[in-house]
Design a protein around this motif. Sequence first.
Motif, PDB file in Angstrom:
ATOM      1  N   TYR A 283       0.821  -1.215   0.000  1.00 11.33           N
ATOM      2  CA  TYR A 283       0.000   0.000   0.000  1.00 11.33           C
ATOM      3  C   TYR A 283       0.856   1.266   0.000  1.00 11.33           C
ATOM      4  O   TYR A 283       0.469   2.290  -0.583  1.00 11.33           O
ATOM      5  CB  TYR A 283      -0.917  -0.021   1.225  1.00 11.33           C
ATOM      6  N   THR A 284       2.025   1.204   0.640  1.00  9.49           N
ATOM      7  CA  THR A 284       2.890   2.384   0.747  1.00  9.49           C
ATOM      8  C   THR A 284       4.093   2.302  -0.190  1.00  9.49           C
ATOM      9  O   THR A 284       5.100   2.987   0.033  1.00  9.49           O
ATOM     10  CB  THR A 284       3.382   2.537   2.193  1.00  9.49           C
ATOM     11  N   ALA A 285       4.002   1.468  -1.221  1.00  5.84           N
ATOM     12  CA  ALA A 285       5.142   1.304  -2.132  1.00  5.84           C
ATOM     13  C   ALA A 285       5.413   2.552  -2.963  1.00  5.84           C
ATOM     14  O   ALA A 285       6.545   2.773  -3.398  1.00  5.84           O
ATOM     15  CB  ALA A 285       4.906   0.104  -3.048  1.00  5.84           C
ATOM     16  N   ASP A 286       4.395   3.365  -3.197  1.00  3.34           N
ATOM     17  CA  ASP A 286       4.573   4.561  -4.018  1.00  3.34           C
ATOM     18  C   ASP A 286       4.809   5.809  -3.175  1.00  3.34           C
ATOM     19  O   ASP A 286       4.398   6.910  -3.550  1.00  3.34           O
ATOM     20  CB  ASP A 286       3.366   4.759  -4.925  1.00  3.34           C
ATOM     21  N   LEU A 287       5.450   5.656  -2.024  1.00  2.00           N
ATOM     22  CA  LEU A 287       5.782   6.820  -1.200  1.00  2.00           C
ATOM     23  C   LEU A 287       6.653   7.778  -2.007  1.00  2.00           C
ATOM     24  O   LEU A 287       7.672   7.373  -2.571  1.00  2.00           O
ATOM     25  CB  LEU A 287       6.524   6.369   0.058  1.00  2.00           C
ATOM     26  N   PRO A 288       6.287   9.050  -2.091  1.00  2.41           N
ATOM     27  CA  PRO A 288       7.033   9.979  -2.953  1.00  2.41           C
ATOM     28  C   PRO A 288       8.457  10.198  -2.455  1.00  2.41           C
ATOM     29  O   PRO A 288       8.721  10.234  -1.247  1.00  2.41           O
ATOM     30  CB  PRO A 288       6.214  11.271  -2.878  1.00  2.41           C
ATOM     31  N   ALA A 289       9.371  10.325  -3.397  1.00  2.00           N
ATOM     32  CA  ALA A 289      10.780  10.580  -3.104  1.00  2.00           C
ATOM     33  C   ALA A 289      11.157  11.974  -3.587  1.00  2.00           C
ATOM     34  O   ALA A 289      10.373  12.658  -4.257  1.00  2.00           O
ATOM     35  CB  ALA A 289      11.662   9.520  -3.759  1.00  2.00           C
ATOM     36  N   HIS A 290      12.370  12.388  -3.246  1.00  2.00           N
ATOM     37  CA  HIS A 290      12.864  13.706  -3.644  1.00  2.00           C
ATOM     38  C   HIS A 290      14.322  13.562  -4.055  1.00  2.00           C
ATOM     39  O   HIS A 290      15.081  12.790  -3.449  1.00  2.00           O
ATOM     40  CB  HIS A 290      12.707  14.702  -2.492  1.00  2.00           C
ATOM     41  N   ALA A 291      14.713  14.318  -5.060  1.00  2.00           N
ATOM     42  CA  ALA A 291      16.062  14.173  -5.610  1.00  2.00           C
ATOM     43  C   ALA A 291      17.135  14.674  -4.654  1.00  2.00           C
ATOM     44  O   ALA A 291      18.282  14.211  -4.708  1.00  2.00           O
ATOM     45  CB  ALA A 291      16.160  14.925  -6.941  1.00  2.00           C
ATOM     46  N   SER A 292      16.790  15.612  -3.771  1.00  2.00           N
ATOM     47  CA  SER A 292      17.795  16.217  -2.889  1.00  2.00           C
ATOM     48  C   SER A 292      17.819  15.619  -1.493  1.00  2.00           C
ATOM     49  O   SER A 292      18.510  16.151  -0.615  1.00  2.00           O
ATOM     50  CB  SER A 292      17.543  17.729  -2.773  1.00  2.00           C
ATOM     51  N   THR A 293      17.084  14.548  -1.260  1.00  2.00           N
ATOM     52  CA  THR A 293      17.022  13.950   0.068  1.00  2.00           C
ATOM     53  C   THR A 293      17.288  12.448  -0.013  1.00  2.00           C
ATOM     54  O   THR A 293      17.288  11.861  -1.098  1.00  2.00           O
ATOM     55  CB  THR A 293      15.648  14.180   0.724  1.00  2.00           C
ATOM     56  N   THR A 294      17.483  11.845   1.149  1.00  2.00           N
ATOM     57  CA  THR A 294      17.669  10.399   1.278  1.00  2.00           C
ATOM     58  C   THR A 294      16.512   9.835   2.080  1.00  2.00           C
ATOM     59  O   THR A 294      16.223  10.328   3.183  1.00  2.00           O
ATOM     60  CB  THR A 294      18.997  10.073   1.976  1.00  2.00           C
ATOM     61  N   THR A 295      15.863   8.823   1.536  1.00  2.00           N
ATOM     62  CA  THR A 295      14.700   8.204   2.181  1.00  2.00           C
ATOM     63  C   THR A 295      15.090   6.839   2.720  1.00  2.00           C
ATOM     64  O   THR A 295      15.719   6.037   2.015  1.00  2.00           O
ATOM     65  CB  THR A 295      13.540   8.059   1.193  1.00  2.00           C
ATOM     66  N   ALA A 296      14.691   6.569   3.959  1.00  2.00           N
ATOM     67  CA  ALA A 296      14.944   5.274   4.593  1.00  2.00           C
ATOM     68  C   ALA A 296      13.674   4.863   5.331  1.00  2.00           C
ATOM     69  O   ALA A 296      13.220   5.575   6.228  1.00  2.00           O
ATOM     70  CB  ALA A 296      16.121   5.345   5.559  1.00  2.00           C
ATOM     71  N   THR A 297      13.099   3.730   4.932  1.00  2.00           N
ATOM     72  CA  THR A 297      11.871   3.235   5.558  1.00  2.00           C
ATOM     73  C   THR A 297      12.077   1.804   6.005  1.00  2.00           C
ATOM     74  O   THR A 297      12.665   0.983   5.299  1.00  2.00           O
ATOM     75  CB  THR A 297      10.689   3.298   4.583  1.00  2.00           C
ATOM     76  N   TYR A 298      11.588   1.527   7.200  1.00  2.00           N
ATOM     77  CA  TYR A 298      11.556   0.167   7.725  1.00  2.00           C
ATOM     78  C   TYR A 298      10.145  -0.041   8.263  1.00  2.00           C
ATOM     79  O   TYR A 298       9.828   0.366   9.377  1.00  2.00           O
ATOM     80  CB  TYR A 298      12.597  -0.024   8.825  1.00  2.00           C
ATOM     81  N   ALA A 299       9.286  -0.643   7.414  1.00  2.00           N
ATOM     82  CA  ALA A 299       7.852  -0.743   7.715  1.00  2.00           C
ATOM     83  C   ALA A 299       7.286   0.676   7.824  1.00  2.00           C
ATOM     84  O   ALA A 299       7.337   1.431   6.854  1.00  2.00           O
ATOM     85  CB  ALA A 299       7.615  -1.574   8.962  1.00  2.00           C
ATOM     86  N   ASP A 300       6.782   1.063   9.004  1.00  2.00           N
ATOM     87  CA  ASP A 300       6.194   2.396   9.151  1.00  2.00           C
ATOM     88  C   ASP A 300       7.181   3.424   9.706  1.00  2.00           C
ATOM     89  O   ASP A 300       6.829   4.598   9.829  1.00  2.00           O
ATOM     90  CB  ASP A 300       4.970   2.331  10.064  1.00  2.00           C
TER      91      ASP A 300
END
Length: 415
Positions: free
Chosen positions: A169-186
């Motif tokens: 359900y959360t696979a399409d979480l928006p990303a940004h070119a100038s940041t780093t995203t790290a997700t572990y479940a919620d």
Amino acid sequence: MKRPKQQATPIKTQMGTWLALTVRKLPRSRIIYKSFEPPPSNDHSVDNEIDKYLSSPNQLCLPLKHVTLYELSREIRKLKEGKCPGYDLVDATLLKQLPKRMREHLTEIIPTHQFGFREGHGTIEQVHRLVDVIGRALENKLYCCAAFLDISQAFDKGSVLGPVLYLIYTADLPAHASTTTATYADDTAILSTHENQDSASDSLQQHLNLIEKWLRQWRIKANTDKSVQVTFTLKRKTCPPVKFCNVEIPQADDAKYLGMHLDRRLTWRKHIWTKRKQLDCKLRGMYWLIGRKSQLSDASKMTIYKTILKPVWTYGIQLWGTASHSNIEILERFQSKTMRAMFNIPPHISNKYINLDLNLRTVKEEIENYSKNYQTRLDQHINQLVTELQGEGSLRYSRLKRNSISDLAIRFAEK
């Protein structure tokens, strides 16, 4: 593992005698009759219902035993292919191939920055990604503005497929070119690095605005009270605050992410002291079992230490092992004091000989051992984001006079 409770004192009768002695002298039939005498009633419907239940077959059968996932997989492997399926039209071939198809399909859907509930992905690797970004920012004298977000009621239903469905359900979480995203479940962490503190906060705010819009569209509620903003830098200035869901995220000097405390300068002192307090609390609760006056054998005491106390401070040792010598000595002293208390060792004996006699590694030796195994795991990892962590300069803080994981692994191999 808790201390045994003392038994309550026996009850006395009105005549002054012990109730237990009085009961033993009475006939068994009289005791049962007096203890379970039903109240007087003219309604026989309840009696008939009880008699019907007691006379029914198999009314004392034990409940069915729970089936584990391993037992289910084993039974599926035993099924013979080619036989007619049941009324659900699911044959043995489909049952054997379904788990593999689902895993391959989820690999294509779930983004690479999502490490939760995935095979071969652990919490240490995800925290390592954050530590690598923060370490490079500290080395280059930059500002690293980070926001740690929390999603409300993500797994309150407790279903088996709940975590997998949440990842889809959360696979399409928006990303940004100038940041780093790290997700572990919620558990979500967003990092923005820049030489200017205002620019770092602006990039982080833009990404948070995209996530806020996405949450509103898919009706997911964020818990702003548990969210926190941290500025990782060696400078005195702090990045401006950012807002999330029209609420300003509170700022702090450290944040807890996946069980590890990340402080402002990444010294790991807050994490090590937190683990030390947890160890002291656990040791006080079980000192009666492994202390000086305990009747357990030395082998049993050592087994309890390695299975209950040692995993507390070895968690994340691949990362906090790069801390300074003074911080590592905090846990080194705990292990030495615990060994002396467990085996009643006099103070004139050196810790070196204690570790040799008990065949026990020091904290520094454990750091080198874990780092070697972790380096091998990074080389064989299936996620590209993890394999990039072993590149040149990864987790290396020369200006801070710290060691990298690669250096610790090479040093252990040379020994």
